[in-house]
Design a protein around this motif. Sequence first.
Motif, PDB file in Angstrom:
ATOM      1  N   PHE A   1      -7.774  -0.200  -2.534  1.00 57.17           N
ATOM      2  CA  PHE A   1      -7.662  -0.521  -3.947  1.00 57.17           C
ATOM      3  C   PHE A   1      -7.976  -2.010  -4.064  1.00 57.17           C
ATOM      4  CE2 PHE A   1      -4.599   3.035  -3.399  1.00 57.17           C
ATOM      5  CZ  PHE A   1      -5.200   3.955  -4.249  1.00 57.17           C
ATOM      6  N   LEU A   2      -9.016  -2.339  -4.836  1.00 56.65           N
ATOM      7  CA  LEU A   2      -9.488  -3.716  -4.908  1.00 56.65           C
ATOM      8  C   LEU A   2      -9.377  -4.278  -6.323  1.00 56.65           C
ATOM      9  CD1 LEU A   2     -12.694  -3.119  -2.781  1.00 56.65           C
ATOM     10  CD2 LEU A   2     -10.529  -4.090  -1.994  1.00 56.65           C
ATOM     11  N   PRO A   3      -9.037  -5.537  -6.470  1.00 56.65           N
ATOM     12  CA  PRO A   3      -8.692  -6.480  -5.418  1.00 56.65           C
ATOM     13  C   PRO A   3      -7.334  -6.142  -4.793  1.00 56.65           C
ATOM     14  CG  PRO A   3      -8.427  -7.531  -7.560  1.00 56.65           C
ATOM     15  CD  PRO A   3      -8.982  -6.159  -7.805  1.00 56.65           C
ATOM     16  N   PRO A   4      -7.161  -6.518  -3.532  1.00 57.34           N
ATOM     17  CA  PRO A   4      -5.902  -6.210  -2.843  1.00 57.34           C
ATOM     18  C   PRO A   4      -4.708  -6.816  -3.571  1.00 57.34           C
ATOM     19  CG  PRO A   4      -7.539  -7.075  -1.312  1.00 57.34           C
ATOM     20  CD  PRO A   4      -8.096  -7.246  -2.688  1.00 57.34           C
ATOM     21  N   GLY A   5      -3.645  -6.051  -3.638  1.00 55.38           N
ATOM     22  CA  GLY A   5      -2.412  -6.544  -4.229  1.00 55.38           C
ATOM     23  C   GLY A   5      -2.366  -6.497  -5.741  1.00 55.38           C
ATOM     24  N   SER A   6      -3.443  -6.053  -6.382  1.00 55.87           N
ATOM     25  CA  SER A   6      -3.430  -5.986  -7.845  1.00 55.87           C
ATOM     26  C   SER A   6      -2.611  -4.782  -8.296  1.00 55.87           C
ATOM     27  CB  SER A   6      -4.851  -5.910  -8.404  1.00 55.87           C
ATOM     28  OG  SER A   6      -5.482  -4.723  -7.992  1.00 55.87           O
ATOM     29  N   GLU A   7      -1.984  -4.912  -9.439  1.00 58.58           N
ATOM     30  CA  GLU A   7      -1.168  -3.822  -9.964  1.00 58.58           C
ATOM     31  C   GLU A   7      -2.039  -2.638 -10.375  1.00 58.58           C
ATOM     32  OE1 GLU A   7       1.854  -3.298 -13.630  1.00 58.58           O
ATOM     33  OE2 GLU A   7       2.207  -5.022 -12.313  1.00 58.58           O
ATOM     34  N   THR A   8      -3.204  -2.941 -10.963  1.00 57.10           N
ATOM     35  CA  THR A   8      -4.167  -1.912 -11.334  1.00 57.10           C
ATOM     36  C   THR A   8      -5.518  -2.335 -10.753  1.00 57.10           C
ATOM     37  OG1 THR A   8      -2.981  -1.511 -13.405  1.00 57.10           O
ATOM     38  CG2 THR A   8      -5.215  -0.640 -13.235  1.00 57.10           C
TER      39      THR A   8
END
Length: 159
Positions: free
Chosen positions: A96-103
Motif C-alpha cells: 500500500f503506497l505511500p507506506p504508512g499512509s492511512e489511505t
Amino acid sequence: MNDKELETIIKELGLSITIPPQAKEAFHIVTAPPQGFPSIDIIRPNDSSKFYLISMGILIHPNHKSAINELKKDEKRKFFQELTEDLLKMGVDFAFLPPGSETPDVIQVLRLVFMESLTPNEFLNTYYLVRNAGMLVIAKINNKFGNILGDTKGLPRYV
C-alpha cells in the motif's frame, strides 16, 4: 528464458508491449490486452538480475479515496484487513503506497520469477496470478464504493 523469448510469448498471446519512457531498468515493458486494460509491468532491474518482477499498480481514483476516507476508522481498518487477507491467500506480494499512509494512493501487486529454467507455463501462471490479484483489488473497491463514471480515458489503472 531471456528477454526476447519473454517478448515472443507475450506477443503470441496478442498482448501489446510498450516501453515506459521513464524506465531506468535493464528491461522494463508494460503489457496490455487489445482493450488496453489491465496493464502489467515486467521488469528486470539491472543486467545482473536473475529474475523478473511481474507487477500491477492500481491507482486509487480520487472519488474512491474520498469514499474510503469517509469510512469510520474501524470500517476502514476492516476493509484493508480483508483486502490484505485476500491477497495473502493468493500468494502475491503487495504494498500500500505511500507506506504508512492511512489511505493509499496506489496498491502494488507483484511476484517475482527467476529467469533460469523459467518455462512459458510458469511465466503465464505468475503473470495471470498478478493480474487476477490486481483485478481482485479493483473489484473489491468497485463493489464497495461503486464504479467510477465519466471520462477515465487514458487512465486505465484508475479504480
